[in-house]
Design an enzyme around this catalytic site. Structure first.
Site, PDB file in Angstrom:
ATOM      1  N   GLU A   1       0.845  -1.192   0.000  1.00  0.00           N
ATOM      2  CA  GLU A   1       0.000   0.000   0.000  1.00  0.00           C
ATOM      3  C   GLU A   1       0.880   1.242   0.000  1.00  0.00           C
ATOM      4  O   GLU A   1       1.403   1.655   1.035  1.00  0.00           O
ATOM      5  CB  GLU A   1      -0.939   0.018   1.221  1.00  0.00           C
ATOM      6  CG  GLU A   1      -1.860   1.224   1.211  1.00  0.00           C
ATOM      7  CD  GLU A   1      -2.858   1.255   2.353  1.00  0.00           C
ATOM      8  OE1 GLU A   1      -2.756   0.423   3.272  1.00  0.00           O
ATOM      9  OE2 GLU A   1      -3.747   2.139   2.323  1.00  0.00           O
TER      10      GLU A   1
ATOM     11  N   GLU B   1     -12.388   2.394   3.909  1.00  0.00           N
ATOM     12  CA  GLU B   1     -11.596   2.833   5.047  1.00  0.00           C
ATOM     13  C   GLU B   1     -12.068   4.207   5.475  1.00  0.00           C
ATOM     14  O   GLU B   1     -12.170   5.119   4.651  1.00  0.00           O
ATOM     15  CB  GLU B   1     -10.120   2.923   4.621  1.00  0.00           C
ATOM     16  CG  GLU B   1      -9.211   2.129   5.490  1.00  0.00           C
ATOM     17  CD  GLU B   1      -7.753   2.300   5.115  1.00  0.00           C
ATOM     18  OE1 GLU B   1      -6.958   1.575   5.683  1.00  0.00           O
ATOM     19  OE2 GLU B   1      -7.405   3.151   4.282  1.00  0.00           O
TER      20      GLU B   1
HETATM   21 MN    MN Z   1      -5.477   2.593   3.212  1.00  0.00          MN
END
Ligand code: MN
Length: 294
Positions: free
Chosen positions: A148, A242
């Site tokens: 990520e 998220e």
């Molecule tokens: Mn994230």
């Protein structure tokens, strides 16, 4: 065929004691998601058997994510620090394996923190070598390792898709994928379409978050562009919502992510809204694409 949709556990709770796990897992299932993303910053905090039993009971899959710290930074020139990071990543992999998860992602390649200086060649090489070892170990159980890339205030190593693809070429393991988070892309990329097309089939996991990390659609991210690009690369992998608010606090993660404000308080309303927003948006993008092809 839709994408598996997920939600980050911090939408529900900041802890992972059995009662927290039950709340997060049952609420995720109730809101209609297919998977929950469980933060594993401290893998020893997760009771593997208890978590697996609750996931099975609710018919949910789990992904695990973490970021390292300066104490456990594999993106470092200090061999002792790199070794501590390697150990943390291997424990997180043990948790994912034990729970039966097929995904371990996040800022695995270094500290999730604002660095005081640019990356060095030696630190980058240390990072890539540990990730290669992690990926090889993960491959034994068909676990995918997601990188990520995040904004400049949270890493000095991978801030863009291009940097992530270049790093993946060095690691050179087939089970390593790009984990794209539109919140971070919104800060670092020129747009969403080009970098997502650049990923192509190396894209393996997507975080959907708003520019202020609150309700989807209330910030400045161009989600039509995001969803249309994902439809155009035939992305069928997980999309996980998220969002962070001071209403739910993980002492480690919330402060690292600079979650100072209360952007929402009703987790269920937030999550069900997000699920519909992502599902409808992807459907619209696929319909648009189908019409163009006719
Ligand atoms: Mn994230």
């Amino acid at each position: 065929m839709g994408n598996p949709l997920g939600v980050h556990a911090l939408v529900w709770t900041g802890g992972w004691a059995p009662e927290d796990a039950e709340l997060a897992i049952s609420s995720t299932a109730k809101a209609g998601f297919d998977l929950i993303e469980i933060p594993a910053l401290d893998p020893s905090r997760i009771d593997i058997a208890d978590t697996k039993q609750r996931l099975d009971a609710h018919g949910l899959k789990a992904g695990f994510s973490l970021g390292l710290t300066f104490e456990t930074d594999i993106n470092s020139e200090d061999p002792a620090c790199v070794e501590r990071g390697r150990a943390t990543l291997m424990s997180a992999l043990e948790v994912a394996r034990g729970v039966g998860s097929s995904y371990l992602g996040g800022v695995l390649f270094g500290a999730l923190a604002k660095y005081p200086a640019p990356v060095t060649d030696r630190a980058r090489a240390n990072s890539a070598s540990v990730i290669k070892e992690l990926a090889q170990e993960a491959a034994r159980d068909d676990i995918v390792v997601g990188l990520e890339f995040v904004n400049r205030y949270e890493s000095n190593l991978l801030n863009t898709v291009q940097q992530t693809l270049d790093y993946m070429d060095v690691v050179d393991e087939a089970n390593v994928v790009v984990h794209a988070d539109v919140y971070h892309m919104n800060i670092e990329e020129n747009g969403f379409r080009k970098p997502l097309l650049l990923c192509g089939d190396r894209l393996g996991y997507v975080h959907i978050g708003e520019s202020n990390r609150g309700y989807l659609g209330q910030g400045t991210i161009d989600f039509d562009e995001v969803f249309e690009a994902l439809a155009d690369v035939d992305y069928t992998g997980p999309m996980t919502f998220e969002s962070f608010s001071s209403a739910v606090v993980d002492p480690q993660l919330s402060n690292t992510l600079a979650v100072w404000r209360n952007l929402w308080s009703d987790s269920m309303d937030l999550a069900t809204h997000a699920r519909a927003f992502i599902s409808d948006g992807m459907q619209r993008a696929r319909d648009t694409r189908g019409q163009r092809a006719q």
